[in-house]
Design a protein around this motif. Structure first.
Motif, PDB file in Angstrom:
ATOM      1  N   GLY A 144      17.089  33.715 -28.867  1.00 57.91           N
ATOM      2  CA  GLY A 144      16.957  35.062 -28.338  1.00 57.91           C
ATOM      3  C   GLY A 144      15.665  35.219 -27.549  1.00 57.91           C
ATOM      4  O   GLY A 144      14.886  34.283 -27.388  1.00 57.91           O
ATOM      5  N   ASN A 145      15.460  36.442 -27.073  1.00 58.69           N
ATOM      6  CA  ASN A 145      14.252  36.702 -26.292  1.00 58.69           C
ATOM      7  C   ASN A 145      12.984  36.458 -27.111  1.00 58.69           C
ATOM      8  O   ASN A 145      11.972  35.963 -26.590  1.00 58.69           O
ATOM      9  N   ALA A 146      13.029  36.804 -28.397  1.00 60.72           N
ATOM     10  CA  ALA A 146      11.854  36.601 -29.255  1.00 60.72           C
ATOM     11  C   ALA A 146      11.509  35.115 -29.362  1.00 60.72           C
ATOM     12  O   ALA A 146      10.332  34.740 -29.414  1.00 60.72           O
ATOM     13  N   ASP A 147      12.546  34.268 -29.385  1.00 57.80           N
ATOM     14  CA  ASP A 147      12.294  32.828 -29.459  1.00 57.80           C
ATOM     15  C   ASP A 147      11.610  32.319 -28.193  1.00 57.80           C
ATOM     16  O   ASP A 147      10.698  31.491 -28.256  1.00 57.80           O
ATOM     17  N   VAL A 148      12.032  32.831 -27.043  1.00 61.22           N
ATOM     18  CA  VAL A 148      11.404  32.425 -25.783  1.00 61.22           C
ATOM     19  C   VAL A 148       9.946  32.866 -25.747  1.00 61.22           C
ATOM     20  O   VAL A 148       9.056  32.122 -25.287  1.00 61.22           O
ATOM     21  N   VAL A 149       9.667  34.049 -26.263  1.00 62.41           N
ATOM     22  CA  VAL A 149       8.286  34.537 -26.304  1.00 62.41           C
ATOM     23  C   VAL A 149       7.428  33.645 -27.199  1.00 62.41           C
ATOM     24  O   VAL A 149       6.291  33.297 -26.851  1.00 62.41           O
ATOM     25  N   MET A 150       7.967  33.250 -28.352  1.00 65.17           N
ATOM     26  CA  MET A 150       7.210  32.376 -29.254  1.00 65.17           C
ATOM     27  C   MET A 150       6.944  31.020 -28.606  1.00 65.17           C
ATOM     28  O   MET A 150       5.856  30.452 -28.744  1.00 65.17           O
ATOM     29  N   ILE A 151       7.932  30.504 -27.893  1.00 61.95           N
ATOM     30  CA  ILE A 151       7.738  29.227 -27.196  1.00 61.95           C
ATOM     31  C   ILE A 151       6.643  29.361 -26.144  1.00 61.95           C
ATOM     32  O   ILE A 151       5.767  28.496 -26.010  1.00 61.95           O
ATOM     33  N   THR A 152       6.698  30.457 -25.402  1.00 61.63           N
ATOM     34  CA  THR A 152       5.698  30.685 -24.366  1.00 61.63           C
ATOM     35  C   THR A 152       4.297  30.771 -24.951  1.00 61.63           C
ATOM     36  O   THR A 152       3.345  30.176 -24.421  1.00 61.63           O
ATOM     37  N   GLU A 153       4.158  31.507 -26.051  1.00 62.79           N
ATOM     38  CA  GLU A 153       2.837  31.653 -26.672  1.00 62.79           C
ATOM     39  C   GLU A 153       2.319  30.310 -27.172  1.00 62.79           C
ATOM     40  O   GLU A 153       1.128  29.999 -27.034  1.00 62.79           O
ATOM     41  N   ALA A 154       3.205  29.508 -27.758  1.00 62.20           N
ATOM     42  CA  ALA A 154       2.778  28.207 -28.278  1.00 62.20           C
ATOM     43  C   ALA A 154       2.367  27.267 -27.146  1.00 62.20           C
ATOM     44  O   ALA A 154       1.351  26.574 -27.240  1.00 62.20           O
ATOM     45  N   VAL A 155       3.151  27.238 -26.077  1.00 65.91           N
ATOM     46  CA  VAL A 155       2.817  26.374 -24.938  1.00 65.91           C
ATOM     47  C   VAL A 155       1.518  26.833 -24.290  1.00 65.91           C
ATOM     48  O   VAL A 155       0.670  26.006 -23.906  1.00 65.91           O
ATOM     49  N   GLU A 156       1.330  28.142 -24.178  1.00 66.26           N
ATOM     50  CA  GLU A 156       0.096  28.656 -23.584  1.00 66.26           C
ATOM     51  C   GLU A 156      -1.114  28.275 -24.434  1.00 66.26           C
ATOM     52  O   GLU A 156      -2.174  27.899 -23.909  1.00 66.26           O
ATOM     53  N   ALA A 157      -0.969  28.372 -25.759  1.00 70.80           N
ATOM     54  CA  ALA A 157      -2.074  27.992 -26.644  1.00 70.80           C
ATOM     55  C   ALA A 157      -2.379  26.501 -26.528  1.00 70.80           C
ATOM     56  O   ALA A 157      -3.547  26.089 -26.503  1.00 70.80           O
ATOM     57  N   ALA A 158      -1.335  25.666 -26.449  1.00 71.64           N
ATOM     58  CA  ALA A 158      -1.540  24.221 -26.303  1.00 71.64           C
ATOM     59  C   ALA A 158      -2.233  23.894 -24.985  1.00 71.64           C
ATOM     60  O   ALA A 158      -3.123  23.036 -24.929  1.00 71.64           O
ATOM     61  N   GLN A 159      -1.847  24.575 -23.929  1.00 67.61           N
ATOM     62  CA  GLN A 159      -2.487  24.341 -22.636  1.00 67.61           C
ATOM     63  C   GLN A 159      -3.945  24.792 -22.652  1.00 67.61           C
ATOM     64  O   GLN A 159      -4.803  24.163 -22.015  1.00 67.61           O
ATOM     65  N   ALA A 160      -4.248  25.866 -23.370  1.00 69.23           N
ATOM     66  CA  ALA A 160      -5.630  26.327 -23.469  1.00 69.23           C
ATOM     67  C   ALA A 160      -6.485  25.307 -24.214  1.00 69.23           C
ATOM     68  O   ALA A 160      -7.631  25.033 -23.822  1.00 69.23           O
ATOM     69  N   VAL A 161      -5.943  24.721 -25.274  1.00 69.39           N
ATOM     70  CA  VAL A 161      -6.671  23.688 -26.003  1.00 69.39           C
ATOM     71  C   VAL A 161      -6.894  22.468 -25.119  1.00 69.39           C
ATOM     72  O   VAL A 161      -7.982  21.880 -25.090  1.00 69.39           O
ATOM     73  N   SER A 162      -5.862  22.087 -24.368  1.00 70.27           N
ATOM     74  CA  SER A 162      -5.991  20.953 -23.455  1.00 70.27           C
ATOM     75  C   SER A 162      -7.071  21.206 -22.404  1.00 70.27           C
ATOM     76  O   SER A 162      -7.866  20.315 -22.079  1.00 70.27           O
ATOM     77  N   LEU A 163      -7.111  22.426 -21.874  1.00 69.81           N
ATOM     78  CA  LEU A 163      -8.128  22.763 -20.879  1.00 69.81           C
ATOM     79  C   LEU A 163      -9.528  22.679 -21.476  1.00 69.81           C
ATOM     80  O   LEU A 163     -10.451  22.150 -20.838  1.00 69.81           O
ATOM     81  N   ARG A 164      -9.700  23.183 -22.693  1.00 69.10           N
ATOM     82  CA  ARG A 164     -11.014  23.103 -23.334  1.00 69.10           C
ATOM     83  C   ARG A 164     -11.432  21.656 -23.545  1.00 69.10           C
ATOM     84  O   ARG A 164     -12.614  21.308 -23.393  1.00 69.10           O
ATOM     85  N   GLU A 165     -10.485  20.795 -23.885  1.00 70.37           N
ATOM     86  CA  GLU A 165     -10.803  19.375 -24.062  1.00 70.37           C
ATOM     87  C   GLU A 165     -11.272  18.761 -22.748  1.00 70.37           C
ATOM     88  O   GLU A 165     -12.250  17.998 -22.713  1.00 70.37           O
ATOM     89  N   GLU A 166     -10.587  19.073 -21.660  1.00 67.05           N
ATOM     90  CA  GLU A 166     -10.976  18.542 -20.355  1.00 67.05           C
ATOM     91  C   GLU A 166     -12.343  19.078 -19.932  1.00 67.05           C
ATOM     92  O   GLU A 166     -13.192  18.326 -19.427  1.00 67.05           O
ATOM     93  N   LEU A 167     -12.554  20.382 -20.124  1.00 64.40           N
ATOM     94  CA  LEU A 167     -13.846  20.968 -19.747  1.00 64.40           C
ATOM     95  C   LEU A 167     -14.979  20.403 -20.592  1.00 64.40           C
ATOM     96  O   LEU A 167     -16.094  20.196 -20.092  1.00 64.40           O
ATOM     97  N   ARG A 168     -14.695  20.141 -21.858  1.00 62.00           N
ATOM     98  CA  ARG A 168     -15.729  19.556 -22.716  1.00 62.00           C
ATOM     99  C   ARG A 168     -16.087  18.150 -22.248  1.00 62.00           C
ATOM    100  O   ARG A 168     -17.263  17.764 -22.234  1.00 62.00           O
ATOM    101  N   ALA A 169     -15.081  17.382 -21.842  1.00 59.21           N
ATOM    102  CA  ALA A 169     -15.343  16.038 -21.324  1.00 59.21           C
ATOM    103  C   ALA A 169     -16.158  16.098 -20.037  1.00 59.21           C
ATOM    104  O   ALA A 169     -17.118  15.340 -19.848  1.00 59.21           O
ATOM    105  N   GLY A 170     -15.792  17.020 -19.141  1.00 61.07           N
ATOM    106  CA  GLY A 170     -16.551  17.162 -17.900  1.00 61.07           C
ATOM    107  C   GLY A 170     -17.980  17.594 -18.144  1.00 61.07           C
ATOM    108  O   GLY A 170     -18.915  17.089 -17.508  1.00 61.07           O
ATOM    109  N   SER A 171     -18.181  18.533 -19.068  1.00 61.74           N
ATOM    110  CA  SER A 171     -19.529  18.982 -19.386  1.00 61.74           C
ATOM    111  C   SER A 171     -20.351  17.859 -19.994  1.00 61.74           C
ATOM    112  O   SER A 171     -21.534  17.688 -19.664  1.00 61.74           O
TER     113      SER A 171
END
Length: 389
Positions: A144-171
């Motif tokens: 349902g729509n709620a499931d798509v929202v949960m997937i979106t939130e999880a993927v967004e959180a994973a991408q945010a963690v990935s970005l922090r890892e990359e920025l930490r490496a660059g710093s």
């Protein structure tokens, strides 16, 4: 002449373009192409009045921005790792917009759940509630729509963690390069100042005279030295100092090139230590040269530890080693002290390896390393750093 210059300068520009992150840039372009194909396919399956079409238009805009960042002819700047990370930000935004476009038809996202779950598992721990929600959604027969929202939130959180890892490496890389540059300037400054004022702090020692020197002075009493020691410097020796004052004898024997020779010896030893450390380096799939920065840090550090170690010996800090007998011994100890920079830089090496482990990539993890979600409680950066040591 013009054709020859264009040919050779063209090769130089090509090398400049490819010198750092060209392969990863090409991977990014391939990912943009695949994402664009998914967006177009999704757009073709939606009705004209579907709200998801607006999301797909925004996704195309993000993909265009990512493509421009990877096209170095657009901004005429060096192909640094920051461009790869910035392009990945836009690609992540396009992926999120594409996922949100499934709100009108939640069932259509089910074939893509394995790949989306893999992204979530890559960066979120097994205890994370957002990861658990996606794992539960995969078990549902209908979405349902709620499931798509949960997937979106999880993927967004994973991408945010990935970005922090990359920025930490660059710093981390930037900090290491800044410190290495500062140490290099410091080493050059010490060499220049010692060349201008060689008598200020001479790297000389006063070992007791050998039996041969004493016998020679006994044969010629008129040429005998008033002191019972020799003066030994990195590039010069005086077996018969003429003055009863130790400082005067040091000033007369010291040369402006003494510090430079000692620093070169320490630099060579540090270079050997850097080459030896390569056996522990697995490399990195990121666009940031962490291993190169760590190797560069060792070189000026070796030059400085060589000088510092000899100064400590001259001051009697090391018991029993306050009087070296020859210039060769001084150079030998400079090499030892230059190699001993490993005692200081090994902590930076460990942190660098931990930073590389924290950055997830498309490849398999290094032997012995565990990803964040492999254990029920995950693995913290501190535990990964401890495992590396």
């Amino acid at each position: 002449m013009g054709k020859w210059a264009d040919n050779h300068f063209g090769r130089f520009r090509e090398w400049w373009r490819e010198r750092r992150s060209w392969e990863i840039s090409e991977e990014g372009r391939a990912n943009i192409c695949k994402m664009r194909a998914l967006v177009e396919a999704r757009d073709g399956s939606l009705a004209e009045n579907d709200a998801g079409k607006k999301l797909l238009v925004a996704a195309r805009t993000e993909l265009d921005s990512a493509g421009k960042l990877l096209d170095f002819e657009e901004h005429h700047r060096k192909p640094l790792g920051s461009h790869i990370t910035s392009a990945q930000i836009h690609l992540n935004a396009a992926r999120l917009l594409w996922v949100r476009s499934f709100l009108s038809t939640p069932q259509d996202i089910k074939p893509y759940l394995p790949s989306l779950l893999a992204v979530v598992k890559e960066h979120l721990s097994s205890a994370d509630e957002r990861r658990k929600s996606v794992e539960n959604v995969r078990r549902h027969n209908s979405l349902g729509n709620a499931d798509v929202v949960m997937i979106t939130e999880a993927v967004e959180a994973a991408q945010a963690v990935s970005l922090r890892e990359e920025l930490r490496a660059g710093s981390f890389v930037r900090i290491v390069w800044v410190v290495a540059g500062f140490l290099l300037v410091l080493a050059l400054s010490i060499g220049a100042l010692s060349a201008a004022w060689p008598k200020a702090v001479p790297l000389c020692f006063n070992p007791p005279k050998s039996m041969e020197a004493r016998a020679a002075e006994a044969e010629t009493p008129e040429a005998a030295s008033p002191v019972m020691y020799e003066v030994v410097c990195p590039t010069g020796t005086d077996p018969s100092p003429p003055s009863p004052d130790l400082d005067v004898n040091f000033e007369m024997t010291a040369k402006g090139r003494d510090y430079f020779v000692v620093e070169v010896a320490g630099l060579v030893a540090a270079g050997l230590a850097s080459a030896s450390a390569l056996r522990k380096i697995r490399g990195t799939s990121t666009s940031y040269g962490v291993p190169v920065a760590l190797a560069a840090l060792k070189l000026p550090a070796g030059a400085l530890t060589a000088v510092g170690g000899l100064l400590l010996m001259r001051g009697g800090f090391v018991p029993g080693l306050s009087a070296l007998d020859s210039s060769a011994q001084i150079i030998a100890w400079a090499i030892i002290f230059g190699y001993s920079q490993e005692l200081f830089t090994k902590f930076v090496d460990r942190r660098g390896q931990a930073v590389l482990e924290e950055v997830r990539g498309p490849g398999d993890p290094p032997p012995g390393a565990r990803r964040r979600g492999d254990s029920p409680g995950g693995s913290s950066p501190e535990s990964r750093a401890a495992a590396l040591t």
